[in-house]
Design a protein around this motif. Structure first.
Motif, PDB file in Angstrom:
ATOM      1  N   ASP A 143       0.857  -1.222  -0.029  1.00  0.00           N
ATOM      2  CA  ASP A 143      -0.097   0.016  -0.107  1.00  0.00           C
ATOM      3  C   ASP A 143       0.743   1.123   0.044  1.00  0.00           C
ATOM      4  N   HIS A 144       0.575   2.273  -0.867  1.00  0.00           N
ATOM      5  CA  HIS A 144       1.003   3.433  -0.779  1.00  0.00           C
ATOM      6  C   HIS A 144       0.295   4.717  -0.663  1.00  0.00           C
ATOM      7  N   GLY A 145      -0.783   4.550   0.386  1.00  0.00           N
ATOM      8  CA  GLY A 145      -1.918   5.597   0.553  1.00  0.00           C
ATOM      9  C   GLY A 145      -2.703   5.750  -0.676  1.00  0.00           C
ATOM     10  N   PHE A 146      -3.016   6.975  -0.927  1.00  0.00           N
ATOM     11  CA  PHE A 146      -4.134   7.415  -2.016  1.00  0.00           C
ATOM     12  C   PHE A 146      -3.466   7.488  -3.277  1.00  0.00           C
ATOM     13  N   THR A 147      -3.096   6.491  -3.884  1.00  0.00           N
ATOM     14  CA  THR A 147      -2.744   6.186  -5.347  1.00  0.00           C
ATOM     15  C   THR A 147      -3.518   5.900  -6.266  1.00  0.00           C
ATOM     16  N   PRO A 148      -3.324   6.127  -7.451  1.00  0.00           N
ATOM     17  CA  PRO A 148      -4.702   6.095  -8.349  1.00  0.00           C
ATOM     18  C   PRO A 148      -5.318   4.773  -8.280  1.00  0.00           C
ATOM     19  N   THR A 149      -4.767   3.701  -7.928  1.00  0.00           N
ATOM     20  CA  THR A 149      -5.443   2.592  -7.870  1.00  0.00           C
ATOM     21  C   THR A 149      -6.218   2.339  -6.586  1.00  0.00           C
ATOM     22  N   ILE A 200      -7.803   5.199  -5.160  1.00  0.00           N
ATOM     23  CA  ILE A 200      -8.881   6.166  -5.406  1.00  0.00           C
ATOM     24  C   ILE A 200      -9.772   5.264  -6.364  1.00  0.00           C
ATOM     25  N   ALA A 201      -9.289   4.761  -7.318  1.00  0.00           N
ATOM     26  CA  ALA A 201     -10.159   3.813  -8.136  1.00  0.00           C
ATOM     27  C   ALA A 201     -11.024   2.735  -7.326  1.00  0.00           C
TER      28      ALA A 201
END
Lengths: 269, 269, 269, 269
Positions: free
Chosen positions: A66-72, A74-75
């Motif tokens: 996990d890296h927080g609010f990445t595009p994946t 958010i999607a």
């Protein structure tokens, strides 16, 4: 009969009494005796890993989860917002972002290192191999996978830790050593020092673990599946998707369509 | 304020009283007045197509909608079997097969033709351009996208029909003409005659319609979305997925895992 | 032989010379002669629609194609940002948001109307049927699908237009009439007037078109597939995904995990 | 400013020097020190599990990882066949089958047990609770999740093993005990003995581990992600998808479309 159809498999099969997986008795020999990361490794590599291999492999999965609010992330959250009846859809939507740009670095780096090692033939000095590879990439105006990071501009904290774990387990192999050499020599060619990033060092470690290059992206996806479940658990407990969506929508500005002229040729014969 | 965020869009926006799409009033100007294929074209090309363009475009979509029990249709049916609560998941699973091998030919062919035309510079004789392109592909051991078909070994019935429609509508442009020329000249180089396939001619027609090369695959996917809905409607009315699954499972044969030695390098440093 | 496997299908099949679809010769009878919306209807309904049915059906698809920066559009753009090599993945990610909350209204409304009509037996007065249905929903504390809209609080502009098109084509059937009746009578029960929304009226129209209730969501998905291609075309020409992602990430605030206590029971035996 | 947007998260965040995950320093405190299954548990439960909890949790993941040529495995292989450029698409297609029918049993069973325990109030005799629950399900003509298996008709070998592991780790809690009681008492009501299946016992164990009921399906999906990677590794090394597809296609039989009359009502007003 010529038409004898068969689908051979070394993975799971079952009879009324037993379930077999990887040639083992699932219930008697695997459950409670094999860890989940160990099983994932075994499934893809086709052989049971050693404890040291499991530790390095799981360190990679932990690093990539996990890296927080990445595009994946958010999607996945927005898909869950729209379709809360289908957790599998939200997870799948998140994983579909695991392509060339973000999650692909792990695979690209492992492949780049493997190909560079093959091309190096009998040369054994990693700095020499690395210098030639960086020069070639520079000439071909190609990026070196695993070099540079938008946030960790000095050093990615995962890189030295993963190398240290590999060293402890006797698994600091040619891919990791070449990757380290790239870290040493690239400033000579590029004129500035870039960090060896975490996705790249994970690709190098997976390649040293003997895992198939074409499936390295798969491990980034497996790691991310756990991270996305965490995101969806948090979205359930503390919803953010609706505000993310509203924030984007609030900043929408209607403009004329103007891409008509770009990239298209008129079609009249 | 430095932080002025905005997301400009020429697609849909709305106010409490109106819905705007493509700069039009959706309810007053589009519903009942614009066909669905016409709208899809407009959305992607950024301009409203002529009636002739709509006819050619919809002929392409019709040509690509369904080819029976393709891998994508089977994947959609099996996903629906497993998760009947999520029609969107079954449709998405089917579309995910729209990649390089099956549905990608349309995009690959359109791109190949476009790049070949650009590279041809001022040369205007399509047979000359085609001959050079086929020779170069042969030298580089690359396939020519759109040439050959596993079933329609003599002629793909869609090809002459689509060319005739383009001719009728005044839309038989450089991409289709080059594609036809490839059909004429390739036996000189390859030593045998292959058919121009339907996916390829669709790519050529879409390129002549001025649609962006990078999105040609998108139209194959849109067409296939309709076909997959047909497959799922049939699966509801006349279920086949369970038997497909059982047939595969019945032919499973347990074998030892034996890919350990392939494509992997030991990882000891 | 008892084990004679067969998969019957009325959709696509092919021989070396011909391609058959829906019992027709694809190249000779469908391409250039049947519109794309018409084909989609035929594929799902199992019968060729009349021109009036096609017009109403395509008006529905046009109404549902795009609504700007919805969660599905954002998910598709972010997935494309992460994995630009896989257009099909970005499209699939967008469609996976087509679940119960946003796109599901069309199907829910069609189903609600169909079930209410069946339950009404021989009653023919739509206002009477509607009043009973609204009262029952109120008692069971259930929402009435198709009633209310977050933006169009007075009237959804799509609703009267779609009803007018149905009327023009002689297709204003029992589902639409019941839906209109709900619009008339619900203030008596709920104490305030809510608009009949566009997703709901589309569900009513699709049900009046005789399309299978369980697949109404599929048409919303087909319409949205076109809209998502428009979003992805715009994302290519005028990228917004990176800024959407950065805007979310910039507003991330680290907090302690605190959902431990919610919804879980300790597991000690 | 009233409009202060923020997205709080307890998962991953980062600064130029450090990466934080779950409030820990990812590189210093997690990599090499926390197993992958342990991390997945922590991410979803919001608390670090004990070693016993990790062992039981990983036994569940191992039990659910792969069952050979299931519909999800076939869908993943066929998607990979069609789109070998997108490993993430093949994995996502497989996971999309993780819905109500196949993978959903784990979640359904956990939820059924949790709801039954809540409804039981102060009753402490599991056989009494189970008997009432089975009787009620029988009256409502509902299946009991976790009871019965198409292949393991006598006993699912995973069930006693998982219960034994839970017992060893002091984690045989109310959900597992109720599930066992259902296994004892159901023949009194149903008139025959059905096995407690593996998916069900996994759901019971996950519920006893205190994991959120709404996310139990997520763990089946995570386990299956590893299994699907194994399937895709085998598909690379020993391709079977093409033959699966051809076998289905070969048995296609063209029939008239005949579902026109089913489930649809004519739409004329």
């Amino acid at each position: 009969m010529a038409d004898e159809l068969s689908f051979p498999t070394g993975l799971g099969t079952s009879t009324p009494e037993t379930i077999s997986l990887l040639g083992q008795d699932l219930a008697a020999d695997l459950m409670g005796k094999v860890g989940f990361g160990e099983l994932a490794y075994w499934l893809v590599a086709g052989r049971r890993p050693t404890p040291g291999e499991v530790r390095l492999f799981e360190a990679v999965l932990v690093a990539l989860a996990d890296h927080g609010f990445t595009p994946t992330a958010i999607a996945a959250r927005l898909t869950y917002l729209s379709a809360p009846d289908s957790l599998q859809g939200a997870l799948a939507a998140g994983l579909l972002g695991g392509g060339s740009r973000f999650l692909g670095v792990t695979e690209d780096c492992g492949r780049f290192l493997a190909e560079t090692l093959v091309a190096a033939g009998t040369e054994r000095d990693y700095d020499v191999i690395a210098l030639a590879a960086v020069r070639r990439a520079r000439e071909e105006k190609r990026f070196i996978p695993g070099l540079g990071h938008p946030v960790h501009k000095e050093q990615d904290p995962r890189t030295p830790v993963l190398i240290a774990i590999a060293e402890q387990e006797g698994l600091r192999g040619p891919h990791l050593r070449l990757f380290e050499a790239i870290g040493r020599v690239h400033p000579q060619v590029l004129g500035r020092r870039l960090p060896l990033n975490g996705a790249g060092v994970c690709g190098a470690a997976l390649a040293d673990l003997g895992l198939p290059t074409d499936l390295l992206r798969g491990f980034a996806l497996l790691a991310r599946a756990a991270g996305l479940l965490g995101q969806l658990a948090e979205e359930q407990a503390r919803p953010a998707g609706m505000n993310m969506y509203r924030d984007v929508e609030r900043h929408a500005v209607e403009v004329p369509l103007d891409w008509t002229d770009e990239g298209s040729t008129p079609g009249h014969g």
